[in-house]
Design a protein around this motif. Sequence first.
Motif, short mmCIF file in Angstrom:
data_model
loop_
_atom_site.label_atom_id
_atom_site.label_comp_id
_atom_site.label_asym_id
_atom_site.label_seq_id
_atom_site.Cartn_x
_atom_site.Cartn_y
_atom_site.Cartn_z
N ALA A 239 0.83 -1.20 0.00
CA ALA A 239 0.00 0.00 0.00
C ALA A 239 0.87 1.26 0.00
CB ALA A 239 -0.93 0.00 1.22
N TYR A 240 1.99 1.21 0.72
CA TYR A 240 2.92 2.35 0.77
C TYR A 240 3.53 2.61 -0.60
CZ TYR A 240 7.02 5.09 2.25
OH TYR A 240 7.98 6.06 2.39
N ILE A 241 3.94 1.56 -1.29
CA ILE A 241 4.49 1.70 -2.64
C ILE A 241 3.44 2.28 -3.58
CG2 ILE A 241 5.26 0.39 -4.66
CD1 ILE A 241 6.79 -1.44 -2.74
N THR A 242 2.21 1.81 -3.46
CA THR A 242 1.12 2.34 -4.28
C THR A 242 0.90 3.82 -4.02
OG1 THR A 242 0.03 0.17 -4.23
CG2 THR A 242 -1.32 2.05 -4.90
N ASP A 243 0.96 4.23 -2.76
CA ASP A 243 0.80 5.64 -2.41
C ASP A 243 1.92 6.49 -3.02
OD1 ASP A 243 -1.49 5.12 -0.99
OD2 ASP A 243 -0.48 5.03 0.96
N ILE A 244 3.14 5.96 -3.00
CA ILE A 244 4.28 6.69 -3.58
C ILE A 244 4.07 6.92 -5.07
CG2 ILE A 244 6.73 6.52 -4.15
CD1 ILE A 244 7.16 5.07 -1.49
N VAL A 245 3.70 5.86 -5.78
CA VAL A 245 3.52 5.96 -7.23
C VAL A 245 2.36 6.89 -7.57
CG1 VAL A 245 2.95 4.68 -9.33
CG2 VAL A 245 4.53 3.69 -7.66
N ARG A 246 1.25 6.76 -6.86
CA ARG A 246 0.08 7.60 -7.13
C ARG A 246 0.34 9.07 -6.81
NH1 ARG A 246 -4.64 5.01 -8.15
NH2 ARG A 246 -5.86 6.80 -7.44
N ALA A 247 1.23 9.31 -5.85
CA ALA A 247 1.53 10.70 -5.47
C ALA A 247 2.32 11.44 -6.54
CB ALA A 247 2.31 10.72 -4.16
N THR A 248 2.87 10.70 -7.53
CA THR A 248 3.60 11.37 -8.60
C THR A 248 2.68 11.92 -9.68
OG1 THR A 248 3.82 9.36 -9.96
CG2 THR A 248 5.51 9.75 -8.28
N ARG A 249 1.40 11.58 -9.61
CA ARG A 249 0.49 11.93 -10.70
C ARG A 249 -0.26 13.23 -10.43
NH1 ARG A 249 -1.98 5.81 -10.53
NH2 ARG A 249 -0.01 4.75 -11.01
N PRO A 250 -0.34 14.10 -11.43
CA PRO A 250 -1.12 15.33 -11.27
C PRO A 250 -2.57 15.02 -10.91
CG PRO A 250 0.20 15.41 -13.28
CD PRO A 250 0.31 14.00 -12.74
N GLY A 251 -3.11 15.79 -9.97
CA GLY A 251 -4.48 15.56 -9.54
C GLY A 251 -4.57 14.75 -8.28
N GLU A 252 -3.48 14.01 -7.95
CA GLU A 252 -3.46 13.28 -6.69
C GLU A 252 -3.01 14.23 -5.58
OE1 GLU A 252 -4.45 10.22 -6.14
OE2 GLU A 252 -4.85 9.68 -8.23
N HIS A 253 -2.84 13.72 -4.38
CA HIS A 253 -2.51 14.56 -3.23
C HIS A 253 -1.00 14.84 -3.20
CE1 HIS A 253 -6.58 14.20 -1.75
NE2 HIS A 253 -6.50 12.88 -1.90
N LEU A 254 -0.57 15.73 -4.05
CA LEU A 254 0.83 16.11 -4.09
C LEU A 254 1.11 17.17 -3.04
CD1 LEU A 254 1.32 16.45 -7.95
CD2 LEU A 254 2.24 14.65 -6.52
N SER A 255 2.34 17.16 -2.52
CA SER A 255 2.72 18.22 -1.60
C SER A 255 2.93 19.51 -2.39
CB SER A 255 4.01 17.83 -0.86
OG SER A 255 5.09 17.76 -1.78
N TRP B 279 3.78 14.97 -15.68
CA TRP B 279 3.20 13.64 -15.85
C TRP B 279 3.86 12.69 -14.88
CZ3 TRP B 279 -1.11 12.91 -18.36
CH2 TRP B 279 -1.53 11.61 -18.66
N GLY B 280 3.05 11.83 -14.27
CA GLY B 280 3.57 10.94 -13.24
C GLY B 280 3.80 9.52 -13.71
N ALA B 281 4.19 8.68 -12.77
CA ALA B 281 4.52 7.29 -13.07
C ALA B 281 3.27 6.43 -13.17
CB ALA B 281 5.44 6.74 -11.98
N GLY B 282 3.33 5.41 -14.00
CA GLY B 282 2.21 4.48 -14.18
C GLY B 282 2.37 3.25 -13.30
N PRO B 283 1.45 2.30 -13.44
CA PRO B 283 1.51 1.07 -12.62
C PRO B 283 2.81 0.30 -12.78
CG PRO B 283 -0.62 1.28 -13.69
CD PRO B 283 0.25 2.35 -14.28
#
Length: 334
Positions: A234-250, A259-263
């Motif tokens: 789940a932590y790895i999934t959160d890291i990858v999803r956080a790279t994508r625009p529209g997600e909860h980025l700092s 553009w962020g990372a894919g699966p």
Amino acid sequence: MSKLTEQQINTNLENLSLVVDEIGKVIVGQKDVIEELLIAIIAGGHCLLEGVPGLAKTLMVSTLAKTVDLNFHRVQFTPDLMPSDIIGTEILEEDHVSGKRFFKFQHGPVFTNILLADEINRTPPKTQAALLEAMQEKRVSYGGKNYPLPKPFFVLATQNPVEQAGTYTLPEAQLDRFLMLVRVGYPSKDDEIEILNRTTSNTNVELNTLLTADDIICIQNLVRDVEVSPALLAYITDIVRATRPGEHLSDSLKDYIRWGAGPRAGQALVMCAKAKALLDGRFSVTIDDIHSIAPAVLRHRILLNFQAQADNVIPDTVVKDLLASVAKPISPLA
């Protein structure tokens, strides 16, 4: 666990840990780079090596091939290199008994265990695509027939990050095919003194072969048996999803990422973390394993915008902020 005896597993892991020291007989320093190359190999992926000329990238790969007893080919990529120069071509032969002529497929340098694609960004996209197809499919298609590549098969491509005149930059979709992007930096002063000492004297180094191709395949299978807890997945999934625009980025990230990372990035993080744990002699992944390999896995999968270039922000800085901003699991072993 894989169907190996405990003695075989221990022997393979012990020899794997000795490969780094064996390569150190020839290559001074660069221990982190050597470890990342080994991680990519035992994780079953390919590596893009980035560094200025003269940092022993080619020597490092050829030395690695000797210590693990794998076939090694090097191809210097140039603007006139054709796909057939990589994958091979059909040649016309004649049967000396019957006199009949027939076409026979002549294997190219890609039919090896370790292929060094030197300066991959110097060759046109058509030739790049031919190599990348072989990397992905682990086979070559020619004349309606499929020719499987040897196992294990590992591509190490290099590129010069400084001089870009006359180069063909790899598209993001093709960069994503590389499991890791490893950066080679300048050596320390002490290491550079030792390099000068070794390369200007009559020193002959005897390398020991520690692993065979079959051993590497067994270790690759063993990597998949390394445990990753649900909390770390789940932590790895959160890291990858956080790279994508529209997600909860700092706030420090959202202004720079285009553009962020894919699966596939998540898959690479899991496999490389497993390989890192196994290289350290463990059969379970920790947060430190994930953090140690995250830059090499993510730096080429995050596309930055013009604002990042204007502010001199590089992908490694973004990955560092990313790891600091994503909440760690309270119980990594859960």
